[in-house]
Design an enzyme around this catalytic site. Structure first.
Site, PDB file in Angstrom:
ATOM      1  N   CYS A  71       0.838  -1.196   0.000  1.00 24.53           N
ATOM      2  CA  CYS A  71       0.000   0.000   0.000  1.00 24.53           C
ATOM      3  C   CYS A  71       0.879   1.255   0.000  1.00 24.53           C
ATOM      4  CB  CYS A  71      -0.907  -0.011   1.230  1.00 24.53           C
ATOM      5  SG  CYS A  71      -1.969   1.437   1.366  1.00 24.53           S
ATOM      6  N   CYS A  74       0.472   3.128   3.565  1.00 25.89           N
ATOM      7  CA  CYS A  74       0.963   2.613   4.859  1.00 25.89           C
ATOM      8  C   CYS A  74       1.986   1.486   4.734  1.00 25.89           C
ATOM      9  CB  CYS A  74      -0.226   2.128   5.685  1.00 25.89           C
ATOM     10  SG  CYS A  74      -1.029   0.658   5.012  1.00 25.89           S
ATOM     11  N   CYS A 119      -7.557  -1.089   1.732  1.00 23.41           N
ATOM     12  CA  CYS A 119      -6.467  -1.603   2.560  1.00 23.41           C
ATOM     13  C   CYS A 119      -6.992  -1.774   3.979  1.00 23.41           C
ATOM     14  CB  CYS A 119      -5.290  -0.627   2.534  1.00 23.41           C
ATOM     15  SG  CYS A 119      -3.972  -1.050   3.689  1.00 23.41           S
ATOM     16  N   CYS A 122      -5.006   0.788   6.579  1.00 18.23           N
ATOM     17  CA  CYS A 122      -5.204   2.246   6.646  1.00 18.23           C
ATOM     18  C   CYS A 122      -6.550   2.697   6.068  1.00 18.23           C
ATOM     19  CB  CYS A 122      -4.068   2.980   5.946  1.00 18.23           C
ATOM     20  SG  CYS A 122      -4.048   2.813   4.140  1.00 18.23           S
ATOM     21  N   CYS A 144      -9.393  -5.248  -9.483  1.00 22.39           N
ATOM     22  CA  CYS A 144      -9.023  -4.174 -10.406  1.00 22.39           C
ATOM     23  C   CYS A 144      -8.494  -3.019  -9.553  1.00 22.39           C
ATOM     24  CB  CYS A 144     -10.263  -3.785 -11.214  1.00 22.39           C
ATOM     25  SG  CYS A 144      -9.939  -2.612 -12.523  1.00 22.39           S
TER      26      CYS A 144
END
Length: 154
Positions: A71, A74, A119, A122, A144
């Site tokens: 990510c 984070c 995510c 976060c 996607c």
């Protein structure tokens, strides 16, 4: 790789314009703190649920055989490189996520029913998941995902 706990035709932000949902994510930052660490485009996508234009992301055709995509917000591991496949949809596609890394929620913006993926560390918007499209992968799923939402790590 960091040790991160887990709790559990659209180029603008979603019609609601809301920031990522304020749920109980391990990583919590104010809007200003997110703006300080993300580029304006990353902020628009990750925190305002935007989408990058098709075929514009650097990871769309990126095809390593190993490694992990993390990510951007984070650094939590999200997707294994060997779960990436070419869907020809204009965005990077994965058939599965790192266990516990990605959350799903209903998204009825733009007058259609979709499943948003975020995510779990976060709350950053990643993209959408589509099921049952007939892809020849073990789960018949397509995550996607925007390129600006992640970084590649070997």
């Amino acid at each position: 790789m960091p040790n991160i706990p887990f709790l559990g035709a659209l180029f603008g932000s979603s019609s609601s314009g809301n920031m990522a949902d304020d749920q109980n994510y391990p990583v919590k930052k104010t809007e200003g703190e997110w703006q300080a660490v993300l580029s304006p485009e990353q902020f628009r996508i990750l925190r305002q649920k935007g989408t990058e234009p098709p075929n514009s992301g650097k990871y769309n055709t990126h095809s390593p055989s190993s490694g992990v995509y993390t990510c951007t917000g984070c650094s939590a591991p999200l997707y294994k490189a060997n779960h990436k496949f070419s869907s020809h949809c204009g965005w990077p596609a994965f058939w599965d996520a790192v266990p516990g890394a990605v959350g799903q929620r209903d998204d009825s913006s733009f007058g259609m029913k979709r499943t948003e993926i975020v995510c779990n560390n976060c709350g950053g918007h990643l993209g959408h998941i589509f099921k049952g499209e007939g892809y020849a992968n073990p789960k018949d799923e397509r995550h996607c995902v925007n390129s600006l939402d992640k970084r590649y790590m070997r």
